[in-house]
Design a protein around this motif. Structure first.
Motif, PDB file in Angstrom:
ATOM      1  N   MET A  58      86.484  62.123 138.393  1.00  0.00           N
ATOM      2  CA  MET A  58      85.606  62.146 137.220  1.00  0.00           C
ATOM      3  C   MET A  58      84.738  60.900 137.145  1.00  0.00           C
ATOM      4  N   GLY A  59      83.436  61.096 137.093  1.00  0.00           N
ATOM      5  CA  GLY A  59      82.524  59.989 136.851  1.00  0.00           C
ATOM      6  C   GLY A  59      82.636  59.583 135.393  1.00  0.00           C
ATOM      7  N   ALA A  60      82.759  58.310 135.134  1.00  0.00           N
ATOM      8  CA  ALA A  60      82.896  57.807 133.766  1.00  0.00           C
ATOM      9  C   ALA A  60      82.001  56.582 133.647  1.00  0.00           C
ATOM     10  N   HIS A  61      80.863  56.748 133.003  1.00  0.00           N
ATOM     11  CA  HIS A  61      79.858  55.694 132.983  1.00  0.00           C
ATOM     12  C   HIS A  61      79.594  55.171 131.585  1.00  0.00           C
ATOM     13  N   LYS A  71      82.498  47.150 124.288  1.00  0.00           N
ATOM     14  CA  LYS A  71      83.937  47.163 124.558  1.00  0.00           C
ATOM     15  C   LYS A  71      84.473  48.589 124.587  1.00  0.00           C
ATOM     16  N   THR A  72      84.174  49.365 123.559  1.00  0.00           N
ATOM     17  CA  THR A  72      84.680  50.738 123.502  1.00  0.00           C
ATOM     18  C   THR A  72      84.112  51.577 124.639  1.00  0.00           C
ATOM     19  N   ARG A  73      82.833  51.446 124.906  1.00  0.00           N
ATOM     20  CA  ARG A  73      82.227  52.211 126.006  1.00  0.00           C
ATOM     21  C   ARG A  73      82.874  51.857 127.340  1.00  0.00           C
ATOM     22  N   VAL A 106      86.640  53.285 127.453  1.00  0.00           N
ATOM     23  CA  VAL A 106      86.673  54.726 127.725  1.00  0.00           C
ATOM     24  C   VAL A 106      86.328  54.986 129.192  1.00  0.00           C
ATOM     25  N   ALA A 107      85.279  54.367 129.680  1.00  0.00           N
ATOM     26  CA  ALA A 107      84.820  54.599 131.052  1.00  0.00           C
ATOM     27  C   ALA A 107      85.810  54.087 132.091  1.00  0.00           C
ATOM     28  N   SER A 108      86.686  53.184 131.704  1.00  0.00           N
ATOM     29  CA  SER A 108      87.665  52.629 132.645  1.00  0.00           C
ATOM     30  C   SER A 108      88.639  53.675 133.174  1.00  0.00           C
ATOM     31  N   PHE A 109      88.782  54.789 132.479  1.00  0.00           N
ATOM     32  CA  PHE A 109      89.728  55.817 132.903  1.00  0.00           C
ATOM     33  C   PHE A 109      89.013  56.911 133.706  1.00  0.00           C
ATOM     34  N   GLY A 110      88.353  56.514 134.758  1.00  0.00           N
ATOM     35  CA  GLY A 110      87.649  57.425 135.659  1.00  0.00           C
ATOM     36  C   GLY A 110      86.964  56.590 136.722  1.00  0.00           C
ATOM     37  N   ASN A 111      86.021  57.174 137.441  1.00  0.00           N
ATOM     38  CA  ASN A 111      85.220  56.412 138.403  1.00  0.00           C
ATOM     39  C   ASN A 111      84.144  55.671 137.630  1.00  0.00           C
ATOM     40  N   VAL A 131      97.315  51.796 129.131  1.00  0.00           N
ATOM     41  CA  VAL A 131      97.249  52.703 127.990  1.00  0.00           C
ATOM     42  C   VAL A 131      95.942  52.454 127.248  1.00  0.00           C
ATOM     43  N   GLY A 132      95.239  53.523 126.931  1.00  0.00           N
ATOM     44  CA  GLY A 132      94.036  53.427 126.112  1.00  0.00           C
ATOM     45  C   GLY A 132      94.247  54.147 124.802  1.00  0.00           C
ATOM     46  N   HIS A 133      93.904  53.497 123.697  1.00  0.00           N
ATOM     47  CA  HIS A 133      93.963  54.128 122.372  1.00  0.00           C
ATOM     48  C   HIS A 133      92.600  53.970 121.726  1.00  0.00           C
TER      49      HIS A 133
END
Length: 178
Positions: free
Chosen positions: A11-14, A30-32, A35-40, A103-105
């Motif tokens: 999954m691309g996560a940009h 930070k939030t962007r 979230v994007a850290s859990f993918g490519n 872990v991401g919340h």
């Protein structure tokens, strides 16, 4: 929902620019990034628009992703909290050896008087192993999978200086204590 059918490595996560081109929302960098850290992980914005401070922040996020890339791309992925059933989303990735996890919340919209007993119950850890969480506290896997991570006071994670209190994120890094 893509993670129901595809592994994170596919999954691309940009990180996109703000305001968002479809919703006009302003979400923190930070939030962007979280979230994007859990993918490519990647960026879809003009890096030439960055000031020195933002450039340094991006450099820190890139280093974070590089340090955790193997875990994110090849670890076991668990969905902990569904954004379709609550005002939050949470997920985690656990290494095959169960010696580290990420872990991401994510809180979607700000809540009035959210209280101090928010928590996320983890999955996939070794119940016998002891983990160091964010270099802040220690807990055994069975405790984290039954009691969970109880969040500290909200102001510790939420800045009153930001433009909005919507779309906030927390990342927890777990490492086995040997």
């Amino acid at each position: 929902g893509t993670s129901l059918a595809y592994p994170l490595i596919s999954m691309g996560a940009h990180v996109s620019d703000i305001p968002n081109h479809q919703t006009a929302r302003k979400t923190s960098l930070k939030t962007r990034n979280d979230v994007a850290s859990f993918g490519n992980f990647g960026y879809e914005l003009n890096l030439l628009d960055f000031d020195t401070e933002m450039g340094e922040e991006v450099r820190q996020y890139l280093n974070f992703y590089k340090r955790n890339r193997k875990l994110i791309q090849f670890g076991d992925f668990y969905r902990l909290e569904s954004p379709f059933e609550s005002n939050a989303a949470a997920w985690m990735v656990v290494s095959k050896e169960k010696d580290e996890a990420l872990v991401g919340h994510f809180t979607i919209l700000a809540e009035p008087n959210p209280g101090y007993n928010k928590k996320v119950i983890l999955k996939g850890l070794d119940s016998e192993k002891k983990y160091l969480v964010n270099d802040e506290f220690e807990a055994y896997g069975d405790e984290l999978m039954s009691v969970g991570i109880v969040f500290p006071q909200p102001e510790r994670y939420f800045s009153k200086d930001s433009e909005t209190q919507d779309f906030k994120s927390r990342i927890f890094k777990l490492k086995e204590i040997k």
